[in-house]
Enzyme design. Structure first.
Site, mmCIF file in Angstrom:
data_model
loop_
_atom_site.group_PDB
_atom_site.id
_atom_site.type_symbol
_atom_site.label_atom_id
_atom_site.label_comp_id
_atom_site.label_asym_id
_atom_site.label_seq_id
_atom_site.Cartn_x
_atom_site.Cartn_y
_atom_site.Cartn_z
ATOM 1 N N LYS A 11 -7.256 -14.312 -14.170
ATOM 2 C CA LYS A 11 -6.653 -13.159 -14.839
ATOM 3 C C LYS A 11 -6.069 -13.584 -16.199
ATOM 4 O O LYS A 11 -5.973 -14.780 -16.482
ATOM 5 C CB LYS A 11 -5.570 -12.581 -13.927
ATOM 6 C CG LYS A 11 -6.108 -12.146 -12.551
ATOM 7 C CD LYS A 11 -5.002 -11.501 -11.734
ATOM 8 C CE LYS A 11 -5.418 -11.299 -10.304
ATOM 9 N NZ LYS A 11 -4.385 -10.576 -9.523
ATOM 10 N N TYR A 51 -9.996 -2.233 -8.697
ATOM 11 C CA TYR A 51 -8.795 -2.080 -7.862
ATOM 12 C C TYR A 51 -8.711 -0.703 -7.207
ATOM 13 O O TYR A 51 -7.618 -0.243 -6.884
ATOM 14 C CB TYR A 51 -7.546 -2.341 -8.705
ATOM 15 C CG TYR A 51 -7.290 -3.812 -8.973
ATOM 16 C CD1 TYR A 51 -7.193 -4.721 -7.921
ATOM 17 C CD2 TYR A 51 -7.107 -4.294 -10.268
ATOM 18 C CE1 TYR A 51 -6.938 -6.078 -8.151
ATOM 19 C CE2 TYR A 51 -6.863 -5.643 -10.506
ATOM 20 C CZ TYR A 51 -6.771 -6.531 -9.444
ATOM 21 O OH TYR A 51 -6.518 -7.854 -9.669
ATOM 22 N N ASN A 114 -0.314 -13.638 -10.789
ATOM 23 C CA ASN A 114 -0.778 -14.593 -9.768
ATOM 24 C C ASN A 114 -2.101 -15.287 -10.098
ATOM 25 O O ASN A 114 -2.796 -15.770 -9.220
ATOM 26 C CB ASN A 114 -0.776 -13.942 -8.380
ATOM 27 C CG ASN A 114 -1.781 -12.815 -8.261
ATOM 28 O OD1 ASN A 114 -2.540 -12.568 -9.186
ATOM 29 N ND2 ASN A 114 -1.789 -12.151 -7.124
ATOM 30 N N HIS A 117 -7.992 -13.992 -8.934
ATOM 31 C CA HIS A 117 -8.407 -13.067 -7.879
ATOM 32 C C HIS A 117 -9.630 -13.635 -7.170
ATOM 33 O O HIS A 117 -10.503 -14.216 -7.812
ATOM 34 C CB HIS A 117 -8.783 -11.705 -8.492
ATOM 35 C CG HIS A 117 -9.564 -10.828 -7.550
ATOM 36 N ND1 HIS A 117 -8.957 -10.000 -6.637
ATOM 37 C CD2 HIS A 117 -10.898 -10.688 -7.353
ATOM 38 C CE1 HIS A 117 -9.896 -9.378 -5.933
ATOM 39 N NE2 HIS A 117 -11.088 -9.790 -6.345
ATOM 40 N N GLU A 128 -17.833 -6.224 -5.746
ATOM 41 C CA GLU A 128 -17.220 -6.710 -6.984
ATOM 42 C C GLU A 128 -18.234 -7.443 -7.867
ATOM 43 O O GLU A 128 -18.210 -7.306 -9.089
ATOM 44 C CB GLU A 128 -16.015 -7.604 -6.642
ATOM 45 C CG GLU A 128 -14.876 -6.788 -6.034
ATOM 46 C CD GLU A 128 -13.742 -7.620 -5.410
ATOM 47 O OE1 GLU A 128 -13.803 -8.869 -5.495
ATOM 48 O OE2 GLU A 128 -12.811 -7.017 -4.848
HETATM 49 P P1 PCG Z 1 -5.281 -9.613 -6.263
HETATM 50 O O1 PCG Z 1 -5.969 -9.478 -7.570
HETATM 51 O O2 PCG Z 1 -5.713 -10.708 -5.367
HETATM 52 O O3 PCG Z 1 -5.385 -8.228 -5.486
HETATM 53 C C1 PCG Z 1 -4.532 -7.152 -5.702
HETATM 54 C C2 PCG Z 1 -3.460 -7.465 -6.686
HETATM 55 O O4 PCG Z 1 -2.419 -6.559 -6.700
HETATM 56 C C3 PCG Z 1 -2.815 -8.778 -6.299
HETATM 57 O O5 PCG Z 1 -3.707 -9.821 -6.573
HETATM 58 C C4 PCG Z 1 -1.552 -8.729 -7.131
HETATM 59 O O6 PCG Z 1 -1.760 -9.194 -8.445
HETATM 60 C C5 PCG Z 1 -1.278 -7.251 -7.169
HETATM 61 N N1 PCG Z 1 -0.178 -6.911 -6.291
HETATM 62 C C6 PCG Z 1 -0.187 -6.864 -4.947
HETATM 63 N N2 PCG Z 1 1.019 -6.507 -4.496
HETATM 64 C C7 PCG Z 1 1.790 -6.310 -5.591
HETATM 65 C C8 PCG Z 1 3.133 -5.917 -5.774
HETATM 66 O O7 PCG Z 1 3.885 -5.676 -4.824
HETATM 67 N N3 PCG Z 1 3.557 -5.829 -7.061
HETATM 68 C C9 PCG Z 1 2.743 -6.085 -8.120
HETATM 69 N N4 PCG Z 1 3.228 -5.980 -9.374
HETATM 70 N N5 PCG Z 1 1.474 -6.474 -7.977
HETATM 71 C C10 PCG Z 1 1.009 -6.573 -6.724
#
Ligand code: PCG
Length: 151
Positions: A11, A51, A114, A117, A128
């Site tokens: 990301k 998403y 984070n 993905h 995807e």
């Molecule tokens: P990813 O890309 O593995 O899949 C869904 C994404 O949603 C996850 O990583 C996070 O980046 C995001 N995500 C999931 N839960 C939360 C949350 O509680 N808050 C926020 N800001 N992002 C979330």
């Protein structure tokens, strides 16, 4: 024998923090092989489709804005059990549960930053990969190392 594929994306936070090389190294080190790779700034349409299952979540708009804000390094990786194994290498989404030794456990603190993905199951991986890549972008090749990675 090992044609399972998964979609992986570094990301914008991972790209800005110069973690592309180290993330790719972990997947290569494990024994997986790269099938496709590109750097792009995803459109809103692409991000929203990617998403779509999270559309009703309160963080959806933030998530889409973030993923479209900067470069994403989109990849397809191949190998035995690659979907589940890449999820293990990435680590848990909840920062308090992502163990040291995993990508998120070693490099991240916040759930909204984070780094990476990885598809969560085989059917999402297929969806995807189709969403992010044209079939001509997927490269068929036979890594020489397979003889030493697979029995
Ligand atoms: P990813 O890309 O593995 O899949 C869904 C994404 O949603 C996850 O990583 C996070 O980046 C995001 N995500 C999931 N839960 C939360 C949350 O509680 N808050 C926020 N800001 N992002 C979330």
């Amino acid at each position: 024998h090992c044609t399972e594929r998964t979609f992986v994306a570094i990301k914008p936070d991972g790209v800005h923090r110069a973690l592309i090389g180290r993330t790719i190294a972990r997947l290569e080190d494990k024994g997986y092989s790269l099938v496709a790779l590109k750097l792009l700034k995803p459109s809103r349409t692409l991000a929203e489709s990617h998403y779509e299952s999270l559309r009703s979540k309160p963080f959806f708009d933030n998530l889409v804005s973030f993923i479209t804000s900067g470069p994403v390094c989109a990849m397809v990786w191949e190998g035995k059990d690659v979907v589940a194994q890449v999820r293990k290498l990435i680590g848990n989404t909840d920062p308090l549960s992502s163990a040291p030794g995993t990508i998120r456990g070693d490099f991240g603190i916040d759930i909204g930053r984070n780094i990476i993905h990885g598809s969560d199951n085989i059917s999402n991986a297929e969806r995807e990969i189709q969403l992010w890549f044209h079939s001509e972008e997927l490269v068929e090749w036979n890594p020489n190392l397979h003889e030493w990675i697979y029995e």
